[in-house]
Scaffold this motif. Structure first.
Motif, PDB file in Angstrom:
ATOM      1  N   GLN A 130     -23.372  98.882 -11.390  1.00  0.00           N
ATOM      2  CA  GLN A 130     -22.423  98.069 -12.148  1.00  0.00           C
ATOM      3  C   GLN A 130     -21.589  98.935 -13.086  1.00  0.00           C
ATOM      4  OE1 GLN A 130     -25.150  95.244 -13.839  1.00  0.00           O
ATOM      5  NE2 GLN A 130     -24.833  93.773 -12.193  1.00  0.00           N
ATOM      6  N   GLY A 131     -22.222  99.940 -13.687  1.00  0.00           N
ATOM      7  CA  GLY A 131     -21.478 100.865 -14.534  1.00  0.00           C
ATOM      8  C   GLY A 131     -20.439 101.633 -13.741  1.00  0.00           C
ATOM      9  N   ALA A 132     -20.813 102.053 -12.537  1.00  0.00           N
ATOM     10  CA  ALA A 132     -19.881 102.794 -11.685  1.00  0.00           C
ATOM     11  C   ALA A 132     -18.701 101.917 -11.269  1.00  0.00           C
ATOM     12  CB  ALA A 132     -20.616 103.326 -10.457  1.00  0.00           C
ATOM     13  N   LEU A 133     -18.946 100.638 -11.070  1.00  0.00           N
ATOM     14  CA  LEU A 133     -17.863  99.725 -10.682  1.00  0.00           C
ATOM     15  C   LEU A 133     -16.755  99.688 -11.737  1.00  0.00           C
ATOM     16  CD1 LEU A 133     -19.873  96.754  -9.151  1.00  0.00           C
ATOM     17  CD2 LEU A 133     -18.271  98.244  -7.952  1.00  0.00           C
ATOM     18  N   ARG A 134     -17.119  99.915 -13.003  1.00  0.00           N
ATOM     19  CA  ARG A 134     -16.115  99.892 -14.072  1.00  0.00           C
ATOM     20  C   ARG A 134     -15.122 101.045 -13.958  1.00  0.00           C
ATOM     21  NH1 ARG A 134     -20.217  99.654 -18.425  1.00  0.00           N
ATOM     22  NH2 ARG A 134     -21.451  97.915 -17.728  1.00  0.00           N
ATOM     23  N   HIS A 135     -15.453 102.064 -13.173  1.00  0.00           N
ATOM     24  CA  HIS A 135     -14.546 103.196 -12.983  1.00  0.00           C
ATOM     25  C   HIS A 135     -13.468 102.907 -11.934  1.00  0.00           C
ATOM     26  CE1 HIS A 135     -17.761 105.321 -15.082  1.00  0.00           C
ATOM     27  NE2 HIS A 135     -16.846 106.222 -15.382  1.00  0.00           N
ATOM     28  N   LEU A 136     -13.571 101.777 -11.259  1.00  0.00           N
ATOM     29  CA  LEU A 136     -12.609 101.435 -10.219  1.00  0.00           C
ATOM     30  C   LEU A 136     -11.413 100.705 -10.813  1.00  0.00           C
ATOM     31  CD1 LEU A 136     -14.999 100.043  -7.452  1.00  0.00           C
ATOM     32  CD2 LEU A 136     -14.177 102.386  -7.731  1.00  0.00           C
ATOM     33  N   ASP A 137     -10.292 100.790 -10.108  1.00  0.00           N
ATOM     34  CA  ASP A 137      -9.129  99.991 -10.472  1.00  0.00           C
ATOM     35  C   ASP A 137      -9.485  98.514 -10.277  1.00  0.00           C
ATOM     36  OD1 ASP A 137      -7.672 102.323 -10.802  1.00  0.00           O
ATOM     37  OD2 ASP A 137      -6.830 102.258  -8.778  1.00  0.00           O
ATOM     38  N   PRO A 138      -8.813  97.610 -10.999  1.00  0.00           N
ATOM     39  CA  PRO A 138      -9.104  96.179 -10.841  1.00  0.00           C
ATOM     40  C   PRO A 138      -8.991  95.695  -9.384  1.00  0.00           C
ATOM     41  CG  PRO A 138      -7.731  96.520 -12.773  1.00  0.00           C
ATOM     42  CD  PRO A 138      -7.846  97.852 -12.078  1.00  0.00           C
ATOM     43  N   GLU A 139      -8.003  96.212  -8.649  1.00  0.00           N
ATOM     44  CA  GLU A 139      -7.852  95.805  -7.246  1.00  0.00           C
ATOM     45  C   GLU A 139      -9.050  96.252  -6.413  1.00  0.00           C
ATOM     46  OE1 GLU A 139      -4.186  97.718  -6.251  1.00  0.00           O
ATOM     47  OE2 GLU A 139      -2.994  95.957  -6.765  1.00  0.00           O
ATOM     48  N   GLU A 140      -9.553  97.457  -6.696  1.00  0.00           N
ATOM     49  CA  GLU A 140     -10.712  97.972  -5.968  1.00  0.00           C
ATOM     50  C   GLU A 140     -11.966  97.188  -6.329  1.00  0.00           C
ATOM     51  OE1 GLU A 140      -9.150 102.593  -5.675  1.00  0.00           O
ATOM     52  OE2 GLU A 140     -10.497 102.009  -7.297  1.00  0.00           O
ATOM     53  N   GLN A 141     -12.131  96.868  -7.609  1.00  0.00           N
ATOM     54  CA  GLN A 141     -13.274  96.052  -8.035  1.00  0.00           C
ATOM     55  C   GLN A 141     -13.272  94.709  -7.318  1.00  0.00           C
ATOM     56  OE1 GLN A 141     -13.317  95.558 -12.295  1.00  0.00           O
ATOM     57  NE2 GLN A 141     -13.525  97.754 -12.680  1.00  0.00           N
ATOM     58  N   GLU A 142     -12.087  94.141  -7.195  1.00  0.00           N
ATOM     59  CA  GLU A 142     -11.943  92.830  -6.568  1.00  0.00           C
ATOM     60  C   GLU A 142     -12.375  92.863  -5.098  1.00  0.00           C
ATOM     61  OE1 GLU A 142      -8.624  89.393  -7.003  1.00  0.00           O
ATOM     62  OE2 GLU A 142      -7.868  91.347  -6.348  1.00  0.00           O
ATOM     63  N   VAL A 143     -11.978  93.888  -4.348  1.00  0.00           N
ATOM     64  CA  VAL A 143     -12.358  93.930  -2.932  1.00  0.00           C
ATOM     65  C   VAL A 143     -13.850  94.183  -2.775  1.00  0.00           C
ATOM     66  CG1 VAL A 143     -10.077  94.575  -2.062  1.00  0.00           C
ATOM     67  CG2 VAL A 143     -11.726  96.366  -2.569  1.00  0.00           C
ATOM     68  N   ILE A 144     -14.428  95.025  -3.638  1.00  0.00           N
ATOM     69  CA  ILE A 144     -15.876  95.265  -3.579  1.00  0.00           C
ATOM     70  C   ILE A 144     -16.620  93.968  -3.899  1.00  0.00           C
ATOM     71  CG2 ILE A 144     -17.803  96.499  -4.669  1.00  0.00           C
ATOM     72  CD1 ILE A 144     -16.117  98.245  -2.763  1.00  0.00           C
ATOM     73  N   GLN A 145     -16.165  93.256  -4.912  1.00  0.00           N
ATOM     74  CA  GLN A 145     -16.781  91.982  -5.298  1.00  0.00           C
ATOM     75  C   GLN A 145     -16.757  90.987  -4.131  1.00  0.00           C
ATOM     76  OE1 GLN A 145     -18.202  91.039  -8.206  1.00  0.00           O
ATOM     77  NE2 GLN A 145     -18.433  88.891  -7.754  1.00  0.00           N
ATOM     78  N   ILE A 146     -15.609  90.836  -3.507  1.00  0.00           N
ATOM     79  CA  ILE A 146     -15.457  89.847  -2.432  1.00  0.00           C
ATOM     80  C   ILE A 146     -16.260  90.240  -1.192  1.00  0.00           C
ATOM     81  CG2 ILE A 146     -13.781  88.892  -0.792  1.00  0.00           C
ATOM     82  CD1 ILE A 146     -11.803  88.739  -3.127  1.00  0.00           C
ATOM     83  N   LEU A 147     -16.243  91.526  -0.839  1.00  0.00           N
ATOM     84  CA  LEU A 147     -16.925  91.958   0.381  1.00  0.00           C
ATOM     85  C   LEU A 147     -18.432  92.085   0.203  1.00  0.00           C
ATOM     86  CD1 LEU A 147     -14.454  94.665   1.690  1.00  0.00           C
ATOM     87  CD2 LEU A 147     -14.924  92.453   2.726  1.00  0.00           C
ATOM     88  N   TYR A 148     -18.863  92.754  -0.867  1.00  0.00           N
ATOM     89  CA  TYR A 148     -20.269  93.119  -0.977  1.00  0.00           C
ATOM     90  C   TYR A 148     -21.091  92.182  -1.844  1.00  0.00           C
ATOM     91  CZ  TYR A 148     -18.769  97.228   1.453  1.00  0.00           C
ATOM     92  OH  TYR A 148     -18.253  98.059   2.399  1.00  0.00           O
ATOM     93  N   TYR A 149     -20.478  91.509  -2.808  1.00  0.00           N
ATOM     94  CA  TYR A 149     -21.227  90.578  -3.637  1.00  0.00           C
ATOM     95  C   TYR A 149     -21.119  89.152  -3.102  1.00  0.00           C
ATOM     96  CZ  TYR A 149     -22.242  94.079  -7.169  1.00  0.00           C
ATOM     97  OH  TYR A 149     -22.719  95.179  -7.829  1.00  0.00           O
ATOM     98  N   GLN A 150     -19.954  88.804  -2.553  1.00  0.00           N
ATOM     99  CA  GLN A 150     -19.778  87.450  -2.039  1.00  0.00           C
ATOM    100  C   GLN A 150     -20.021  87.363  -0.542  1.00  0.00           C
ATOM    101  OE1 GLN A 150     -15.929  86.036  -3.348  1.00  0.00           O
ATOM    102  NE2 GLN A 150     -16.374  86.510  -5.482  1.00  0.00           N
ATOM    103  N   GLY A 151     -20.019  88.514   0.143  1.00  0.00           N
ATOM    104  CA  GLY A 151     -20.375  88.549   1.552  1.00  0.00           C
ATOM    105  C   GLY A 151     -19.298  88.118   2.528  1.00  0.00           C
ATOM    106  N   HIS A 152     -18.039  88.151   2.120  1.00  0.00           N
ATOM    107  CA  HIS A 152     -16.966  87.767   3.032  1.00  0.00           C
ATOM    108  C   HIS A 152     -16.680  88.892   4.029  1.00  0.00           C
ATOM    109  CE1 HIS A 152     -15.837  84.060   1.002  1.00  0.00           C
ATOM    110  NE2 HIS A 152     -15.986  84.698  -0.143  1.00  0.00           N
ATOM    111  N   SER A 153     -16.183  88.532   5.181  1.00  0.00           N
ATOM    112  CA  SER A 153     -15.751  89.527   6.160  1.00  0.00           C
ATOM    113  C   SER A 153     -14.444  90.145   5.679  1.00  0.00           C
ATOM    114  CB  SER A 153     -15.541  88.869   7.525  1.00  0.00           C
ATOM    115  OG  SER A 153     -14.387  88.041   7.485  1.00  0.00           O
ATOM    116  N   HIS A 154     -14.050  91.252   6.305  1.00  0.00           N
ATOM    117  CA  HIS A 154     -12.788  91.893   5.941  1.00  0.00           C
ATOM    118  C   HIS A 154     -11.611  90.926   6.146  1.00  0.00           C
ATOM    119  CE1 HIS A 154     -15.166  95.565   6.005  1.00  0.00           C
ATOM    120  NE2 HIS A 154     -14.189  96.143   5.353  1.00  0.00           N
TER     121      HIS A 154
END
Length: 185
Positions: free
Chosen positions: A129-153
């Motif tokens: 979670q700390g490492a995620l803060r180093h990402l741009d907001p757009e990058e955080q958003e795609v990681i959140q949607i793909l890996y935390y919410q489990g959506h396909s690409h």
């Protein structure tokens, strides 16, 4: 009769007829892959095991739906595992959890001892979670949607209103940055 040498397609046909031993052989072959899918979606060890169990219940109940003209048995089985893991993650989403560490966890997020792995060799969630803060907001958003919410690409691209290629570029960039940040001492 030993089922060991039978193809996945033959084992699925036997499962469709209610042969429990055929399901055991499929379990031996695919339980690890199902665990890996659940692990990549960020589920803990208990949830990973639940996904595997649920996936094989689905295989048992739906083996008759397998059509070898439409897909290989391997592709069908992996799709069952993937859909089970995604459904599991979505059910967890109904119970919101904070992404950011709270209280003492927040203070420890950047100065964890060791290499950031727990006793099972998994990345420490707080460090991630700390490492995620180093990402741009757009990058955080795609990681959140793909890996935390489990959506396909494809689903993620549609949700974000961006082309699939753009999404994949952001994911690639985000994962490379996370790798760099997590390697830092």
């Amino acid at each position: 009769m030993s089922l060991e040498g039978l193809s996945d397609e033959a084992l699925l046909a036997l499962v469709a007829r209610g042969e429990e031993e055929a399901l055991r052989w499929l379990f031996r072959r695919y339980a690890g892959a199902f665990l890996g899918l659940a692990r990549r979606m960020g589920l803990d060890a208990n949830a990973q095991e639940d996904v595997v169990q649920e996936a094989f219940v689905r295989v048992w109940k739906n083996a008759r739906q397998f059509d070898p003209r439409r897909a290989s048995a391997r592709a069908w089985l992996l799709a069952v595992g993937h859909h089970t893991a995604v459904d599991f993650v979505r059910r967890l989403e109904a119970r919101p959890k904070p992404l950011e560490p709270q209280g003492e966890e927040a203070e420890e997020a950047f100065d964890l001892p060791g290499d950031g792995l727990d006793e099972e060799g998994h990345l420490d969630r707080i460090r991630l979670q700390g490492a995620l803060r180093h990402l741009d907001p757009e990058e955080q958003e795609v990681i959140q949607i793909l890996y935390y919410q489990g959506h396909s690409h494809q689903e993620a691209a549609r949700l974000l209103g961006i082309p699939l290629g753009t999404l994949k570029t952001r994911v690639r960039r985000a994962l490379l940055r996370l790798k760099e940040v997590l390697r830092e001492p």
